[in-house]
Design a protein around this motif. Structure first.
Motif, PDB file in Angstrom:
ATOM      1  N   ARG A   1      -1.446   4.316   2.611  1.00 13.16           N
ATOM      2  CA  ARG A   1      -0.493   4.643   1.534  1.00 13.16           C
ATOM      3  C   ARG A   1       0.719   3.713   1.567  1.00 13.16           C
ATOM      4  NH1 ARG A   1      -1.434   9.164  -1.891  1.00 13.16           N
ATOM      5  NH2 ARG A   1      -3.134  10.320  -0.963  1.00 13.16           N
ATOM      6  N   VAL A   2       1.214   3.411   2.748  1.00 12.42           N
ATOM      7  CA  VAL A   2       2.348   2.483   2.868  1.00 12.42           C
ATOM      8  C   VAL A   2       1.935   1.103   2.381  1.00 12.42           C
ATOM      9  CG1 VAL A   2       3.872   1.318   4.509  1.00 12.42           C
ATOM     10  CG2 VAL A   2       3.463   3.767   4.719  1.00 12.42           C
ATOM     11  N   ALA A   3       0.744   0.661   2.772  1.00 12.16           N
ATOM     12  CA  ALA A   3       0.241  -0.642   2.338  1.00 12.16           C
ATOM     13  C   ALA A   3       0.043  -0.671   0.822  1.00 12.16           C
ATOM     14  CB  ALA A   3      -1.064  -0.974   3.050  1.00 12.16           C
ATOM     15  N   GLU A   4      -0.438   0.428   0.260  1.00 13.23           N
ATOM     16  CA  GLU A   4      -0.652   0.506  -1.182  1.00 13.23           C
ATOM     17  C   GLU A   4       0.666   0.380  -1.942  1.00 13.23           C
ATOM     18  OE1 GLU A   4      -2.764   3.462  -4.453  1.00 13.23           O
ATOM     19  OE2 GLU A   4      -2.241   4.254  -2.481  1.00 13.23           O
ATOM     20  N   HIS A   5       1.685   1.109  -1.503  1.00 20.03           N
ATOM     21  CA  HIS A   5       2.991   1.040  -2.163  1.00 20.03           C
ATOM     22  C   HIS A   5       3.615  -0.351  -2.019  1.00 20.03           C
ATOM     23  CE1 HIS A   5       3.386   5.146  -3.523  1.00 20.03           C
ATOM     24  NE2 HIS A   5       2.903   5.548  -2.354  1.00 20.03           N
TER      25      HIS A   5
ATOM     26  N   CYS B   1       4.711  -5.896  -5.165  1.00 19.07           N
ATOM     27  CA  CYS B   1       4.685  -7.366  -5.158  1.00 19.07           C
ATOM     28  C   CYS B   1       4.486  -7.925  -6.558  1.00 19.07           C
ATOM     29  CB  CYS B   1       3.553  -7.872  -4.269  1.00 19.07           C
ATOM     30  SG  CYS B   1       3.886  -7.673  -2.540  1.00 19.07           S
ATOM     31  N   TYR B   2       5.195  -9.018  -6.834  1.00 22.61           N
ATOM     32  CA  TYR B   2       5.061  -9.692  -8.123  1.00 22.61           C
ATOM     33  C   TYR B   2       3.672 -10.302  -8.246  1.00 22.61           C
ATOM     34  CZ  TYR B   2       5.614 -13.021 -11.873  1.00 22.61           C
ATOM     35  OH  TYR B   2       5.437 -13.720 -13.029  1.00 22.61           O
TER      36      TYR B   2
ATOM     37  N   VAL C   1       3.134  -6.573   2.943  1.00 23.20           N
ATOM     38  CA  VAL C   1       2.374  -5.472   3.543  1.00 23.20           C
ATOM     39  C   VAL C   1       2.542  -5.485   5.057  1.00 23.20           C
ATOM     40  CG1 VAL C   1       0.042  -4.592   3.947  1.00 23.20           C
ATOM     41  CG2 VAL C   1       0.747  -5.261   1.647  1.00 23.20           C
ATOM     42  N   ASN C   2       2.474  -6.660   5.659  1.00 21.20           N
ATOM     43  CA  ASN C   2       2.648  -6.791   7.107  1.00 21.20           C
ATOM     44  C   ASN C   2       4.013  -6.234   7.536  1.00 21.20           C
ATOM     45  OD1 ASN C   2       2.547  -7.541   9.769  1.00 21.20           O
ATOM     46  ND2 ASN C   2       2.258  -9.705   9.385  1.00 21.20           N
ATOM     47  N   TYR C   3       5.071  -6.652   6.848  1.00 30.19           N
ATOM     48  CA  TYR C   3       6.427  -6.225   7.195  1.00 30.19           C
ATOM     49  C   TYR C   3       6.593  -4.712   7.042  1.00 30.19           C
ATOM     50  CZ  TYR C   3      11.437  -5.477   6.893  1.00 30.19           C
ATOM     51  OH  TYR C   3      12.703  -4.991   7.071  1.00 30.19           O
ATOM     52  N   LYS C   4       6.161  -4.168   5.898  1.00 23.71           N
ATOM     53  CA  LYS C   4       6.385  -2.739   5.641  1.00 23.71           C
ATOM     54  C   LYS C   4       5.571  -1.860   6.574  1.00 23.71           C
ATOM     55  CE  LYS C   4       8.668  -2.965   1.486  1.00 23.71           C
ATOM     56  NZ  LYS C   4       8.885  -2.486   0.167  1.00 23.71           N
TER      57      LYS C   4
END
Length: 115
Positions: A21-25, A30-31, A91-94
């Motif tokens: 879910r975090v990766a999806e958001h 992202c642009y 995605v990596n950072y979040k």
């Protein structure tokens, strides 16, 4: 599966669905990303009958390592390599910020392009 860690507060367990879910958001922010899509048509059908869930994101964990596969549709006219690299970094950072663990790989699979 889930990712586990211990700290001074006790044992922390984070499920693969929460990471997805975090990766999806992060991906949808992202642009150049139009939407996340399922890898196969059968995944789309099974997703209709499941409550909640994430589509377009596959998370697998090995010990304290996280592997993420993203299946996306991008906007027509944007640089594919720039969008893919930006998506990987975001995605990596979040996910690392959310879990406090290392993300080993983020694979971006571009399924289509929309106008």
């Amino acid at each position: 599966m889930s990712v586990n860690t211990n700290n001074i507060y006790g044992k922390i367990s984070i499920s693969d669905e929460a990471i997805a879910r975090v990766a999806e958001h992060a991906a949808l922010e992202c642009y150049g990303i139009v939407e996340l899509v399922n890898k196969r048509f059968t995944d789309s059908l099974s997703g209709l009958f499941k409550k909640g869930g994430t589509h377009g994101v596959k998370v697998s964990t090995e010990g304290d390592r996280i592997h993420i596969d993203l299946y996306v549709t991008i906007k027509f006219g944007v640089s594919i390599s720039a969008v893919a690299e930006s998506l990987k970094q975001a995605v990596n950072y979040k996910v690392e910020k959310f879990t406090g663990m290392l993300v080993d790989t983020v694979n971006v699979n571009i399924v289509g392009v929309k106008l």
